[in-house]
Design a protein around this motif. Sequence first.
Motif, PDB file in Angstrom:
ATOM      1  N   ALA A  51      62.977  75.266 -46.076  1.00  0.00           N
ATOM      2  CA  ALA A  51      64.393  75.047 -46.351  1.00  0.00           C
ATOM      3  C   ALA A  51      64.857  76.004 -47.455  1.00  0.00           C
ATOM      4  O   ALA A  51      65.895  76.633 -47.345  1.00  0.00           O
ATOM      5  CB  ALA A  51      64.634  73.600 -46.746  1.00  0.00           C
ATOM      6  N   SER A  56      69.177  76.805 -45.791  1.00  0.00           N
ATOM      7  CA  SER A  56      69.499  75.540 -45.114  1.00  0.00           C
ATOM      8  C   SER A  56      70.588  75.694 -44.064  1.00  0.00           C
ATOM      9  O   SER A  56      70.719  74.868 -43.174  1.00  0.00           O
ATOM     10  CB  SER A  56      69.881  74.482 -46.144  1.00  0.00           C
ATOM     11  OG  SER A  56      70.888  75.012 -46.977  1.00  0.00           O
ATOM     12  N   SER A  62      68.511  74.395 -39.858  1.00  0.00           N
ATOM     13  CA  SER A  62      69.459  73.325 -39.536  1.00  0.00           C
ATOM     14  C   SER A  62      69.148  72.631 -38.225  1.00  0.00           C
ATOM     15  O   SER A  62      69.476  71.470 -38.044  1.00  0.00           O
ATOM     16  CB  SER A  62      70.893  73.848 -39.553  1.00  0.00           C
ATOM     17  OG  SER A  62      71.066  74.802 -38.529  1.00  0.00           O
TER      18      SER A  62
END
Length: 418
Positions: A51, A56, A62
């Motif tokens: 991440a 992100s 995602s």
Amino acid sequence: MKYTSQRGTRDILPDEAGIWQSIEKTVRRTFELFNYKEIRTPIFESTELFARSIGSSTDIVSKEMYTFPDRKGRSLTLRPEETAPVVRAAIEHNLILKDNILKLFYLGPMFRYERPQAGRQRQFHQAGVEAFGSVDPLLDVEVILLAEQLFDRLGLKGLEIDVNSVGCQKCRPEFTTKLKEYFKSNIGKMCEDCKQRLETNPLRILDCKEAVCQKYIEKAPSTRESLCPECRIHFEKVEEGLKQAGIKYRVNNRLVRGLDYYTRTTFEVVSRQLGAQNAVCGGGRYDTLVEALGGSSTPAIGFAIGLERLMEIIRSENRYPISEKGITLYIATLGDEARKISFDLLTKVRKAGVAADMDYAGRSLKAQMKAADRARARHTLIIGENEIKNGLYVLKDMKTASQIEISPEELINKLPAL
Ligand code: ATP
Ligand code: MG
């Protein structure tokens, strides 16, 4: 209940495994020619690692990660790519030393929860390199050259190399603002993902593959115009080096790549043989990632090659190397006594380093000769009652079909020449 492999995964069957091995051999050999050393990291890591490094708002983080809690509630993720794990390992084991260039390569499976289609699996394989410790544009050239030479050694033609610079932390914010301004007026007509990207990561719009977005992307501001002097000079030197090395490339100012950690040079190798998923190799510089993951500030550059897509090009060019690997000796037997003798002999032959096999099913001689063919045996040794009595076995050359009589001692002596 019949079990099948999971959606987006594939079994590599014995017939195909030989081709994989031969390609992996070429890959390793080529990486080693450039002084890269292999590193193997675990298949899963903390979710946080990916991440933080990939970003992100990227597609990978995602929506494509295989993330699960372990029994203690820790969030783990099957590696979707290998740069972050390599950086993690390099920091953890103090591999990055001052005044030294660290060159690593890897080869192995990656996992992404994507819609399976041509060129896209959920478990796929990547081979790649990472070089740490230098901002020298010549290192960028070396890494691109390495990719080119690898494809060349594999005999692949018709590949194109796209190169770009996405700038650095200094000049990229300005470019991002420019992009945001530019796309704002038309974003209503663009795809849902791009609407989202305008807010979270406008750069990623340039990478959108949706048809509706293309005409807006075509006229978007180019990364090149926004580069700061340092990034511009770096890119010029990379181009200079590429030309000097005789590498054919194309500058593609829309090439931004799908991971947030890239800085300056980005590149992709694409094939016209592949369909929509035409990138076989992607890479670039990531000068801030090592520090972002807790290491000392260290510039770096690398690439990853998708091995399934590589296979696909090889297949489409009919360049599949036929796997010829067979055994040297197959022992065919008639009767229990012969099988016992055969087993002893087989053990001796294998100990001498010669690939060999025999029948374990007590089948007819005809069936055993067939099995020898299937094993691509170079020679077959036949042991029956008569042969045991005479102490002489029949050795058949499977190519010429000629036969000779031979004692077990002679056979062992002759093994190296078989
Ligand atoms: P794409 O947009 O083509 O999915 P990407 O930007 O997600 O590529 P990278 O993360 O840069 O790809 O990975 C490097 C290479 O790994 C790709 O160029 C491709 O050859 C291969 N690859 C990526 N995802 C997959 C997948 N799901 N299945 C098979 N190969 C893949
Ligand atoms: Mg992708």
